[in-house]
Design a protein around this motif. Sequence first.
Motif, mmCIF file in Angstrom:
data_model
loop_
_atom_site.group_PDB
_atom_site.id
_atom_site.type_symbol
_atom_site.label_atom_id
_atom_site.label_comp_id
_atom_site.label_asym_id
_atom_site.label_seq_id
_atom_site.Cartn_x
_atom_site.Cartn_y
_atom_site.Cartn_z
ATOM 1 N N CYS A 1 0.831 -1.195 0.000
ATOM 2 C CA CYS A 1 0.000 0.000 0.000
ATOM 3 C C CYS A 1 0.866 1.246 0.000
ATOM 4 C CB CYS A 1 -0.913 0.012 1.218
ATOM 5 S SG CYS A 1 -2.093 -1.329 1.143
ATOM 6 N N ALA B 1 0.769 4.131 -2.836
ATOM 7 C CA ALA B 1 0.548 5.548 -2.555
ATOM 8 C C ALA B 1 1.680 6.387 -3.149
ATOM 9 C CB ALA B 1 0.463 5.765 -1.052
ATOM 10 N N VAL C 1 1.438 6.880 -6.905
ATOM 11 C CA VAL C 1 0.457 7.840 -7.356
ATOM 12 C C VAL C 1 0.969 9.254 -7.214
ATOM 13 C CG1 VAL C 1 -1.757 8.805 -6.859
ATOM 14 C CG2 VAL C 1 -1.448 6.367 -6.975
ATOM 15 N N GLN D 1 1.417 12.096 -10.829
ATOM 16 C CA GLN D 1 0.866 13.398 -11.202
ATOM 17 C C GLN D 1 1.730 14.044 -12.293
ATOM 18 O OE1 GLN D 1 -1.991 14.009 -9.959
ATOM 19 N NE2 GLN D 1 -2.001 12.614 -8.228
ATOM 20 N N ASP E 1 -10.638 -1.212 -18.244
ATOM 21 C CA ASP E 1 -10.797 -1.230 -16.788
ATOM 22 C C ASP E 1 -9.430 -1.242 -16.100
ATOM 23 O OD1 ASP E 1 -13.494 -1.238 -17.158
ATOM 24 O OD2 ASP E 1 -13.836 -3.329 -16.586
ATOM 25 N N THR F 1 -7.788 2.187 -16.234
ATOM 26 C CA THR F 1 -8.330 3.162 -15.280
ATOM 27 C C THR F 1 -7.637 2.982 -13.931
ATOM 28 O OG1 THR F 1 -10.435 3.111 -16.422
ATOM 29 C CG2 THR F 1 -10.442 4.006 -14.197
ATOM 30 N N THR F 2 -7.475 1.724 -13.527
ATOM 31 C CA THR F 2 -6.743 1.443 -12.290
ATOM 32 C C THR F 2 -5.260 1.747 -12.469
ATOM 33 O OG1 THR F 2 -8.306 -0.300 -11.739
ATOM 34 C CG2 THR F 2 -6.193 -0.352 -10.609
ATOM 35 N N LYS G 1 -3.695 3.914 -14.119
ATOM 36 C CA LYS G 1 -3.218 5.304 -14.105
ATOM 37 C C LYS G 1 -2.835 5.733 -12.688
ATOM 38 C CE LYS G 1 -7.508 7.935 -13.743
ATOM 39 N NZ LYS G 1 -8.793 7.355 -14.051
ATOM 40 N N PHE G 2 -3.362 5.029 -11.680
ATOM 41 C CA PHE G 2 -2.950 5.336 -10.311
ATOM 42 C C PHE G 2 -1.634 4.663 -9.945
ATOM 43 C CE2 PHE G 2 -7.678 5.339 -10.168
ATOM 44 C CZ PHE G 2 -7.824 6.703 -10.061
ATOM 45 N N LEU G 3 -1.225 3.700 -10.728
ATOM 46 C CA LEU G 3 -0.053 2.899 -10.378
ATOM 47 C C LEU G 3 1.030 2.971 -11.447
ATOM 48 C CD1 LEU G 3 -1.961 -0.271 -9.106
ATOM 49 C CD2 LEU G 3 -0.837 1.464 -7.710
ATOM 50 N N ARG H 1 -8.571 -9.143 -16.482
ATOM 51 C CA ARG H 1 -8.722 -8.588 -15.132
ATOM 52 C C ARG H 1 -7.825 -9.317 -14.131
ATOM 53 N NH1 ARG H 1 -8.638 -5.423 -12.884
ATOM 54 N NH2 ARG H 1 -9.995 -5.818 -11.114
ATOM 55 N N GLU I 1 -5.207 -7.603 -11.758
ATOM 56 C CA GLU I 1 -5.131 -7.793 -10.306
ATOM 57 C C GLU I 1 -3.704 -8.130 -9.877
ATOM 58 O OE1 GLU I 1 -7.495 -7.852 -7.449
ATOM 59 O OE2 GLU I 1 -8.058 -6.368 -8.938
ATOM 60 N N THR J 1 -1.705 -4.983 -10.043
ATOM 61 C CA THR J 1 -2.036 -4.098 -8.934
ATOM 62 C C THR J 1 -1.315 -4.549 -7.664
ATOM 63 O OG1 THR J 1 -4.220 -3.782 -9.896
ATOM 64 C CG2 THR J 1 -3.954 -3.111 -7.623
ATOM 65 N N HIS J 2 -1.163 -5.867 -7.526
ATOM 66 C CA HIS J 2 -0.491 -6.397 -6.344
ATOM 67 C C HIS J 2 1.018 -6.501 -6.533
ATOM 68 C CE1 HIS J 2 -4.596 -7.396 -5.146
ATOM 69 N NE2 HIS J 2 -4.127 -7.479 -3.927
ATOM 70 N N VAL K 1 -12.529 2.364 -11.471
ATOM 71 C CA VAL K 1 -13.666 1.747 -12.148
ATOM 72 C C VAL K 1 -14.784 1.463 -11.147
ATOM 73 C CG1 VAL K 1 -14.396 -0.148 -13.639
ATOM 74 C CG2 VAL K 1 -12.035 0.676 -13.747
ATOM 75 N N THR L 1 -11.591 -1.313 -9.286
ATOM 76 C CA THR L 1 -10.185 -0.965 -9.117
ATOM 77 C C THR L 1 -9.662 -1.447 -7.762
ATOM 78 O OG1 THR L 1 -10.274 0.888 -10.639
ATOM 79 C CG2 THR L 1 -8.648 1.039 -8.920
ATOM 80 N N ALA M 1 -3.659 10.064 -2.629
ATOM 81 C CA ALA M 1 -3.199 8.713 -2.296
ATOM 82 C C ALA M 1 -4.243 7.708 -2.730
ATOM 83 C CB ALA M 1 -2.948 8.586 -0.801
ATOM 84 N N ASN M 2 -3.777 6.485 -2.986
ATOM 85 C CA ASN M 2 -4.668 5.375 -3.289
ATOM 86 C C ASN M 2 -4.253 4.206 -2.421
ATOM 87 O OD1 ASN M 2 -6.020 6.461 -5.870
ATOM 88 N ND2 ASN M 2 -3.826 6.717 -6.244
ATOM 89 N N LEU N 1 -4.759 0.278 -1.625
ATOM 90 C CA LEU N 1 -5.300 -0.978 -2.145
ATOM 91 C C LEU N 1 -5.982 -1.752 -1.017
ATOM 92 C CD1 LEU N 1 -5.287 -2.707 -4.728
ATOM 93 C CD2 LEU N 1 -3.215 -3.794 -3.870
#
Lengths: 398, 323
Positions: free
Chosen positions: A6, A10, A13, A17, A61, A64-65, A67-69, A306, A310, A313-314, B137, B158, B173-174, B176
């Motif tokens: 996490c 953070a 992200v 920017q 999908d 979209t996720t 872009k934060f990572l 997906r 996932e 993302t992890h 999402v 997401t 911040a994001n 998970l």
Amino acid sequence: MIRTLCVAAALCVLTSQVPAADTTEIKIGYLRQAEARTAISLLDIPAADDGVAGAKLAIDDNNTTGKFLNQHFTLDETTLKDEDDPAAAIEKIAGRGISLILADLPADALLKAADAGRARGLLFFNVGAIDDRLREADCRANVVHTAPSRSMLADGLAQYLVWKQWRKWLLVVGSHDADKLYAEALRRAAKRFGATIVQDKVFADAGGARRTDSGLAQIQSQIPLFTQSAPDYDVLVAADESQVFAAYLPYRTWLPRPVAGSAGLVPTSWDGAHDQWGAVQLQNRFVQLFSRRMTARDMQAWMAVRMIGEAATHGHAADPKATLDFFKSPDFALAAFKGQKLTLRDWNLQVRQPILLGDGRAIISVSPQPGFLHQFSELDTLGVDRPETKCRLDASKG
Amino acid sequence: MMWRGVFLGSVIAIGLVQPAAAVMAYVSNEKSNTVSVIDTDSWQVVKTIKVGQRPRGIAFTKDDKYVLVAVGDDDTIQMIDAKSQEVVGELPSGPDPELFTEDPDGKLLYVANENDNTVTIIDIDKRTQLGAVQVGVEPEGMVVSPDGKILVNTSETTNMAHFIDLASRKIVANVLVDSRPRFGAFKPDGSELWVSSEIGGTVSVIDPAKHVVKQKIAFAIPGLRAEAIQPVGINISSDGKKVFVALGPANRVAVVDGVTHDVIKYLLVGQRVWHMAFTPDEKYLVTTNGVSNDVSIIDVASLKVVKSLQVGELPWGVTIARH
């Protein structure tokens, strides 16, 4: 472990920017074979982008996720012609730096592709083939199955029919290989869940002129005759993956009986009518993008992309080994609008999933049915379970 | 004759009692396109208001004057006048609003647009849009920190809680969390943010300053398969000591110790329990039960379910006046 992830997320992200040069590109291959799929009903003829469209929606999908990572996903499509060698195609795809590949191929072609990718450490996602042997004797340690197996589909249907107390089945089987395999799965399901097959009949594909007036008239008289001699039954179960006759069965049987299997009540991984558990949102997104309804193949491809998302993302972006380890770990859970989390069977890399039962207009029920219990997961009442499996991943090629 | 007399009498009685004394609970019924009004003294449904299509998120404005209800399939938020109990206006919510939250002053409304991956910001008095923030999402859960500085939005596909700085309207911040995060709630002192994960089956307790998950709370109910435990709504008592978590198809509300994070008790309510609301004195907690089409009333002191009450079809959200 989770905490550090996490924190990493953070931080990513905060840096994202600024338009970043260090975006991770995750390229996903999509390999399929051009197939002329026929169907009795015009409504059942698949679109040219059947499956691919689901993958594309999941790419959106994931992005979209992503872009934060600082992760960006793309799809790389290859379509094989009949004579093309899947192994050669895999070399080309791998040459483009791709290590995660969705495959919508017949069983033998899928095995060729998977074995060709083995040395390079490629990970495959079977989004089309429902053959049980790909999860059993011919399983591969580098092939994850998002498509359900025939036995999962047959078990999902059988549980419902038994729950309805429709235990006496008239089984009608087409004359093609796939039809026979489906019939085998249905016979196994009948035995497992306590249904009786009162008669097991073959409906031979003698060719026909279905789109002429005489064709329809012929069928109309053929089916009552065909079903007239059967002992009394509760439900006609049809195994006709080749779509030769099953759609003609409803309303034409000698006795007024419901039809299930390849027509009537059909088990599937997805249906354009499914609207429970937030599925409307996914269905709406799909229709907006592609101007058609989402099919089972689209869903199976969506799930695969997906899953890759996932894993990314992890923190396992595009590394096939880490990705597969993550899928096998207790941390992995896929939300796919089916009312519960989907996980992976670690013994044969099949994604556990509920089976929808639809009649083409609405979802009639979702299996597993209440009362079919299991010591580990009720989803494992569908298909071949751990104690019965013939799959040996460590011994398998791949 | 007889009939008419009785009917008139009851109408008058309701007309007299209703607006003045009792505190009302408003329940959105997703499938019947209505809002049920419940008198929290007599625990009776006193009115059913016809609203737009697919009403879900529902909340009183801070001044208790209006009940706002997001009608997703009509792409708007309707305003119900709490006195007349009639729909009197609407807010430009953007497409498919689901959940929303107000800033502490009650001036701005933040709306999750589920189909659009967007959070829309609305000036409630002027009934105009002020801006939008792109999020993950299927945005759903929406909550503003007690100090009014941070908006947290959870996005279902997401799987993140997005922290949006309200001054700059930028994501800072994001975090998970587990699959399909549905709802977020701050402790009243702002020290913890609790986020439910419907498919993951857990509640993540997040440190809002450090943006890290401090702990994940799991649930286990004997005789119930793990997949049926799907946390959705979260309500935290004003002293921060008791946290109620609605567990969806498990048909239970978990009571969690706000300090130790231990599960104290599971309360059996109606089927597919979704969202909840306290009465202003926090004596009672009302839960919406989507499949059994009713609400359950929990006595907060004794932790017992004391009553259930039939409402419309697929009750989804509930809000109760603050005063």
